[in-house]
Motif scaffolding. Structure first.
Motif, PDB file in Angstrom:
ATOM      1  N   GLU A 174       0.832  -1.211   0.000  1.00 46.81           N
ATOM      2  CA  GLU A 174       0.000   0.000   0.000  1.00 46.81           C
ATOM      3  C   GLU A 174       0.865   1.259   0.000  1.00 46.81           C
ATOM      4  OE1 GLU A 174      -2.666  -0.017   3.318  1.00 46.81           O
ATOM      5  OE2 GLU A 174      -3.281  -2.096   2.960  1.00 46.81           O
ATOM      6  N   VAL A 175       0.519   2.220  -0.842  1.00 42.98           N
ATOM      7  CA  VAL A 175       1.200   3.517  -0.821  1.00 42.98           C
ATOM      8  C   VAL A 175       0.127   4.611  -0.865  1.00 42.98           C
ATOM      9  CG1 VAL A 175       3.184   2.559  -2.063  1.00 42.98           C
ATOM     10  CG2 VAL A 175       1.450   3.802  -3.326  1.00 42.98           C
ATOM     11  N   GLY A 184      -2.714  11.921  -1.026  1.00 40.02           N
ATOM     12  CA  GLY A 184      -3.859  11.629  -0.182  1.00 40.02           C
ATOM     13  C   GLY A 184      -4.710  10.449  -0.620  1.00 40.02           C
ATOM     14  N   LYS A 185      -4.340   9.819  -1.733  1.00 39.53           N
ATOM     15  CA  LYS A 185      -5.119   8.682  -2.221  1.00 39.53           C
ATOM     16  C   LYS A 185      -4.337   7.383  -2.033  1.00 39.53           C
ATOM     17  CE  LYS A 185      -7.805   8.306  -6.193  1.00 39.53           C
ATOM     18  NZ  LYS A 185      -8.177   8.634  -7.596  1.00 39.53           N
ATOM     19  N   GLU A 186      -5.057   6.320  -1.751  1.00 38.01           N
ATOM     20  CA  GLU A 186      -4.438   5.004  -1.560  1.00 38.01           C
ATOM     21  C   GLU A 186      -4.205   4.300  -2.895  1.00 38.01           C
ATOM     22  OE1 GLU A 186      -4.042   2.806   1.304  1.00 38.01           O
ATOM     23  OE2 GLU A 186      -4.151   4.610   2.547  1.00 38.01           O
ATOM     24  N   TYR A 187      -3.031   3.780  -3.116  1.00 37.34           N
ATOM     25  CA  TYR A 187      -2.738   2.935  -4.275  1.00 37.34           C
ATOM     26  C   TYR A 187      -2.055   1.677  -3.782  1.00 37.34           C
ATOM     27  CZ  TYR A 187      -3.694   7.027  -7.171  1.00 37.34           C
ATOM     28  OH  TYR A 187      -4.296   8.100  -7.774  1.00 37.34           O
ATOM     29  N   LEU A 188      -1.940   0.720  -4.692  1.00 39.11           N
ATOM     30  CA  LEU A 188      -1.187  -0.494  -4.382  1.00 39.11           C
ATOM     31  C   LEU A 188      -0.120  -0.678  -5.445  1.00 39.11           C
ATOM     32  CD1 LEU A 188      -4.419  -2.373  -3.685  1.00 39.11           C
ATOM     33  CD2 LEU A 188      -2.561  -2.379  -2.024  1.00 39.11           C
ATOM     34  N   ILE A 231       3.517  13.260  -2.285  1.00 39.15           N
ATOM     35  CA  ILE A 231       3.314  12.076  -1.458  1.00 39.15           C
ATOM     36  C   ILE A 231       3.371  12.491  -0.003  1.00 39.15           C
ATOM     37  CG2 ILE A 231       4.306   9.853  -0.750  1.00 39.15           C
ATOM     38  CD1 ILE A 231       5.130   9.393  -3.540  1.00 39.15           C
ATOM     39  N   TYR A 232       2.355  12.131   0.711  1.00 38.68           N
ATOM     40  CA  TYR A 232       2.310  12.467   2.121  1.00 38.68           C
ATOM     41  C   TYR A 232       1.905  11.226   2.897  1.00 38.68           C
ATOM     42  CZ  TYR A 232       0.864  14.476   6.527  1.00 38.68           C
ATOM     43  OH  TYR A 232       0.732  14.746   7.860  1.00 38.68           O
ATOM     44  N   ILE A 233       2.752  10.806   3.764  1.00 43.34           N
ATOM     45  CA  ILE A 233       2.432   9.628   4.564  1.00 43.34           C
ATOM     46  C   ILE A 233       2.379  10.054   6.024  1.00 43.34           C
ATOM     47  CG2 ILE A 233       3.120   7.262   5.162  1.00 43.34           C
ATOM     48  CD1 ILE A 233       4.810   7.291   2.564  1.00 43.34           C
ATOM     49  N   PRO A 234       1.171  10.172   6.580  1.00 40.52           N
ATOM     50  CA  PRO A 234       1.070  10.639   7.965  1.00 40.52           C
ATOM     51  C   PRO A 234       1.785   9.684   8.910  1.00 40.52           C
ATOM     52  CG  PRO A 234      -1.038   9.779   7.184  1.00 40.52           C
ATOM     53  CD  PRO A 234      -0.122   9.851   6.011  1.00 40.52           C
ATOM     54  N   VAL A 288      20.843   8.808 -10.398  1.00 43.69           N
ATOM     55  CA  VAL A 288      21.112   9.777  -9.338  1.00 43.69           C
ATOM     56  C   VAL A 288      20.150  10.961  -9.510  1.00 43.69           C
ATOM     57  CG1 VAL A 288      22.802  11.439  -8.444  1.00 43.69           C
ATOM     58  CG2 VAL A 288      23.513   9.096  -8.997  1.00 43.69           C
ATOM     59  N   GLY A 289      19.500  11.348  -8.434  1.00 40.99           N
ATOM     60  CA  GLY A 289      18.561  12.462  -8.491  1.00 40.99           C
ATOM     61  C   GLY A 289      17.109  12.014  -8.484  1.00 40.99           C
ATOM     62  N   ASP A 290      16.871  10.748  -8.834  1.00 36.99           N
ATOM     63  CA  ASP A 290      15.494  10.225  -8.815  1.00 36.99           C
ATOM     64  C   ASP A 290      14.936  10.205  -7.391  1.00 36.99           C
ATOM     65  OD1 ASP A 290      15.441   9.710 -11.516  1.00 36.99           O
ATOM     66  OD2 ASP A 290      15.723   7.542 -11.341  1.00 36.99           O
ATOM     67  N   THR A 291      13.641  10.520  -7.290  1.00 33.00           N
ATOM     68  CA  THR A 291      12.937  10.309  -6.032  1.00 33.00           C
ATOM     69  C   THR A 291      12.289   8.928  -6.137  1.00 33.00           C
ATOM     70  OG1 THR A 291      12.536  12.649  -5.734  1.00 33.00           O
ATOM     71  CG2 THR A 291      11.106  11.155  -4.507  1.00 33.00           C
ATOM     72  N   VAL A 292      12.580   8.083  -5.184  1.00 34.94           N
ATOM     73  CA  VAL A 292      12.105   6.703  -5.252  1.00 34.94           C
ATOM     74  C   VAL A 292      11.269   6.333  -4.028  1.00 34.94           C
ATOM     75  CG1 VAL A 292      13.948   5.865  -6.748  1.00 34.94           C
ATOM     76  CG2 VAL A 292      14.281   5.839  -4.262  1.00 34.94           C
ATOM     77  N   LEU A 293      10.413   5.360  -4.272  1.00 36.99           N
ATOM     78  CA  LEU A 293       9.518   4.824  -3.254  1.00 36.99           C
ATOM     79  C   LEU A 293      10.045   3.428  -2.951  1.00 36.99           C
ATOM     80  CD1 LEU A 293       6.667   5.663  -2.081  1.00 36.99           C
ATOM     81  CD2 LEU A 293       5.680   4.413  -4.004  1.00 36.99           C
TER      82      LEU A 293
END
Lengths: 96, 96, 96, 96, 96, 96, 96
Positions: free
Chosen positions: A75-76, A80-84, G25-28, G62-67
């Motif tokens: 889950e990511v 503000g929206k949920e994705y998988l 992307i915001y993860i509380p 280099v420089g990429d934002t990754v999840l």
């Protein structure tokens, strides 16, 4: 949508289990633990890396409604929206 | 039937364990825990992905009655009906 | 006999542990837990799938008496009779 | 001797741990738990199946005295005598 | 020495942990639990079996002093002496 | 230095966690449990064995300062000094 | 930045979970246990080693934002700053 999954991963917008989908799949809330879920593919990776290093493009396309196991995908939350994020091998079927 | 399984997966309509099948397979209810089940194949994937990336078409065909382990396949509900999604390697035999 | 096993699987009619087999194998009941069993092959698959996707025909033939581990094969009931479905690699030896 | 092991398996007639073998290997009873055992090879399979499907003949020959791990091989009883069925990779060494 | 190890296995005569070896390796008794041990190679197999079935000769030679993990090798007793049978991949280094 | 590691292994002289390294890596003692460590490579193997049996020379060179997981490498004591033997895949990075 | 990751590893500067990233992307904080994290790639390895021994260059730059998954990468501290070393396969997606 600003997430580009790597290789054989896809990003899925999950569908609510309680809503009846376009294809008529309905999974009642009480029955859905350990059950697969459906969702819509919103982004796909470039392909699975073969042993030779070549990329095999994915079968799943953006816009497909897919059925997947609840346990594989991650889950990511984006804007503000949920994705998988799932590997294509975690997807069981395309629902048409 | 609107589910297209991916690669080496097939969709199976399970047969009731207590009904005697056309081929005469009968698994009494009390003996059937941990036993394989039978079902009818309603949809098959395009084939198993080999190490080379090529697809090897499945042996199992739509309409086959198959014997499979109870534990591998995943239960799904489509339009109110129960189906199973299995990898072909989880299918033990074709019953004719 | 109406079960066609897939790929490298075979269907075996198990022999009673307490009967002395034609080849003289006798496994007393008290000694047989965790011991292999013997049986007669009644149906064989088309062959083992190699990494290349080709099928390698099985060595075991219909009519062979085989020795196998009790734990690998899966029990099935067909027309009221017990059979076992085993992968060829779970078969230890052919008894002649 | 009527057991023909499959592929890379061999049938071994185990030697008593308390007898001194021809090659002078002596494993005292008190020291032998978790220790390998010796035995004489009485039958060998046709060879190990390679990834290509070809058979590679075994190195171990009928008549060889071999040293093997106690845990891998499977015990079988043929005509009232105890034998072991082992994969060649469970054999540690040939004792000459 | 009458033990011929199979394939990628070697037979090692272990050195006492409390003796200082020729190469100056000294492992005090109190520090040696879970530590590797040293020993002298007394016999080597013909080589590691590659996926193609070909044998790749070992790097380790008879007479080499080797450093190995205590847990991988198997203890054997030959003519009243303790030896170890190890796979070459369980050997960490050659000590010169 | 008299230890020649086999294949894809390297021998590392570990650096004290509390000393500040030349490259400025400082891992405070209280934070270092489960953290990687740094060290200097003092000996390298001939290369990683590929599936074909060929050796692929290592990237890490004698003299490199490397960052590695604390759990993979094996501690050895040579001439009273502590070293670590690691597989190259357990090394995370070269610190310059 | 003085860390050169080996092969298919990358060094990532993690982003604080409570800050809203450029891509939104915001993860509380309360929701982020077991959730993936984002970060910026600051150094990449030369490529993944294929079975043939060849290197396949990485997709991530280099420089990429990754999840990435929180559990795969290893935390390291360089010049007082926290970084993560991850294998490319532990990276789920590139965020643009």
């Amino acid at each position: 949508m600003n997430i580009k999954p790597l290789y054989d991963r896809v990003v899925i917008e999950p569908q609510e289990a309680e809503e009846k989908t376009a294809s008529g799949i309905y999974i009642p809330d009480t029955a859905q633990k350990d059950r697969p879920q459906t969702g819509k593919v919103v982004s796909v990776g470039e392909g699975k890396v073969l042993a030779s290093g070549e990329l095999k493009p994915l079968t799943v396309k953006v816009g497909d409604t897919v059925l997947f196991s609840k346990y594989g995908p991650t889950e990511v939350t984006v804007e503000g929206k949920e994705y998988l994020v799932a590997k294509e091998e975690e997807i069981l079927a395309i629902v048409a």
